[in-house]
Design an enzyme around this catalytic site. Structure first.
Site, PDB file in Angstrom:
ATOM      1  N   THR A  67       5.724  -3.247  11.836  1.00 37.77           N
ATOM      2  CA  THR A  67       5.249  -1.917  12.235  1.00 37.77           C
ATOM      3  C   THR A  67       3.778  -1.744  11.859  1.00 37.77           C
ATOM      4  O   THR A  67       3.274  -0.614  11.837  1.00 37.77           O
ATOM      5  CB  THR A  67       6.083  -0.806  11.554  1.00 37.77           C
ATOM      6  N   HIS A  88       5.145   1.632  19.397  1.00 36.92           N
ATOM      7  CA  HIS A  88       4.125   1.958  18.389  1.00 36.92           C
ATOM      8  C   HIS A  88       4.261   3.416  17.935  1.00 36.92           C
ATOM      9  O   HIS A  88       3.283   4.166  17.896  1.00 36.92           O
ATOM     10  CB  HIS A  88       2.715   1.700  18.919  1.00 36.92           C
ATOM     11  N   ILE A 128       2.458   2.806   2.420  1.00 42.67           N
ATOM     12  CA  ILE A 128       3.697   2.684   3.187  1.00 42.67           C
ATOM     13  C   ILE A 128       4.657   1.702   2.521  1.00 42.67           C
ATOM     14  O   ILE A 128       5.860   1.965   2.429  1.00 42.67           O
ATOM     15  CB  ILE A 128       3.396   2.263   4.636  1.00 42.67           C
ATOM     16  N   GLU A 137      -1.513  -2.610  24.308  1.00 40.30           N
ATOM     17  CA  GLU A 137      -0.652  -1.428  24.391  1.00 40.30           C
ATOM     18  C   GLU A 137      -1.155  -0.474  25.478  1.00 40.30           C
ATOM     19  O   GLU A 137      -2.307  -0.058  25.426  1.00 40.30           O
ATOM     20  CB  GLU A 137      -0.598  -0.724  23.034  1.00 40.30           C
ATOM     21  N   GLY A 182       0.841  -1.188   0.000  1.00 42.35           N
ATOM     22  CA  GLY A 182       0.000   0.000   0.000  1.00 42.35           C
ATOM     23  C   GLY A 182       0.878   1.241   0.000  1.00 42.35           C
ATOM     24  O   GLY A 182       2.032   1.204  -0.458  1.00 42.35           O
ATOM     25  N   ARG A 185       0.371  -4.170  12.560  1.00 45.46           N
ATOM     26  CA  ARG A 185      -0.467  -4.488  13.704  1.00 45.46           C
ATOM     27  C   ARG A 185       0.040  -5.794  14.316  1.00 45.46           C
ATOM     28  O   ARG A 185       0.394  -6.734  13.597  1.00 45.46           O
ATOM     29  CB  ARG A 185      -1.947  -4.638  13.297  1.00 45.46           C
TER      30      ARG A 185
END
Length: 309
Positions: A226, A275, A147, A256, A145, A228
């Protein structure tokens, strides 16, 4: 139209308000969810706020949600859809930041920075190391995508071989432009020296990397997540680290903040960040600017960008 933004109080709320003030002077910024009702038509949220029935019930007039984040798995999509609320995200604001973070993690392991730092601090002067070049390595990207593409662009100058897997293959001309080669997921996992994951969390991607995949990876493979945490089976990741099979750069966790007593954090062949791969001063400014611009589009009757619902 009335606009509200629900923001966690650890964000620089004052700066955000200042940046938004010139175009959204009456924006209502909420940092405490202990309220009964809000008559806003438009709601801005980040990935840190759970958008569920309880929150949506507090906004009975809501027509549009702008998620100032790439991911939106914090949103109950079914509930939003049932209320006929339009929703958009910001898929590219942090692509540069995440790409650089991934490369930084890869270089940390390749250049043996952790070992060298410890040796120097202990008063040693190592002559030989296991440092390696990034150039010439096979870099596997799972998910192409915004990124994933930005990461491929940044990797070109390092002289690596870039392979990728995605459920939807890119057009041949895009592959040629990025210098990337499409392979199956199994081929990528078994042949890459470095693997970086960039897929959204869905029913299909949940648990897509487990023990079977780790067993197929090259010995010493650098594995970076990086995206999920749930895309990876954590107990199998721990197993692979304990075996010394891989090295791992981890930015996302099942919970988290995570359970710091977890066996995962006892692994010295892993590198952790909280994160924040996509969190830089520059990316946060881009999120604000792009979010506000999209809200303005909607208020002016123009189709907003990056619609997901």
């Amino acid at each position: 139209m009335k606009v509200s933004a629900v923001l966690p109080n650890f964000l620089p709320v004052g700066e955000i308000r200042k940046l938004a003030a010139s175009v959204l002077p009456d924006i209502n910024i909420i940092t405490d969810l202990d309220f009964k009702s809000d008559e806003s038509d438009i709601l801005i949220v980040t990935a840190f706020t759970k958008v569920d029935k309880a929150l949506l019930d507090k906004f009975p007039r809501l027509k549009f949600i702008q998620v100032a984040s790439t991911g939106y798995d914090n949103v109950d999509v079914t509930e939003v859809k049932s209320r006929n609320i339009l929703m958009c995200n910001s898929p590219s604001s942090n692509k540069e930041s995440v790409a650089e973070h991934v490369i930084g993690m890869a270089l940390y392991f390749l250049k043996d920075f952790g070992h060298l730092d410890r040796e120097i601090r202990n008063g040693n002067w190592p002559i030989l190391t296991f440092s390696r070049d990034l150039m010439g390595k096979v870099f596997g990207i799972i998910g192409m995508g915004a990124i994933g593409r930005k990461l491929a662009e940044r990797l070109i100058q390092f002289g690596v071989g870039i392979i990728y897997y995605d459920v939807k293959r890119l057009p041949e001309e895009v592959e040629d432009e990025l210098g990337i080669t499409y392979v199956t997921l199994d081929e990528l996992i078994s042949s890459a020296d470095i693997i970086s994951i960039h897929v959204p969390l869905t029913e299909t991607t949940k648990g897509m990397i487990g023990r079977k995949e780790f067993e197929k990876m090259k010995d010493g493979c650098i594995f970076i997540n990086t995206s999920r945490a749930e895309v990876v089976v954590t107990k199998d990741l721990v197993w692979a680290l304990k075996q010394g099979k891989i090295k791992a750069g981890i930015d996302v966790y099942d919970r988290e903040p995570p359970d710091f007593s977890s066996e995962l954090f006892q692994m010295d062949n892993a590198l952790f960040s909280p994160h924040i791969a996509g969190v830089t001063v520059e990316s946060q400014r881009r999120f604000i600017e792009e979010t506000v611009a999209n809200v303005i589009r909607y208020m002016q009757g123009v189709d907003p960008l990056n619609r997901v619902l």
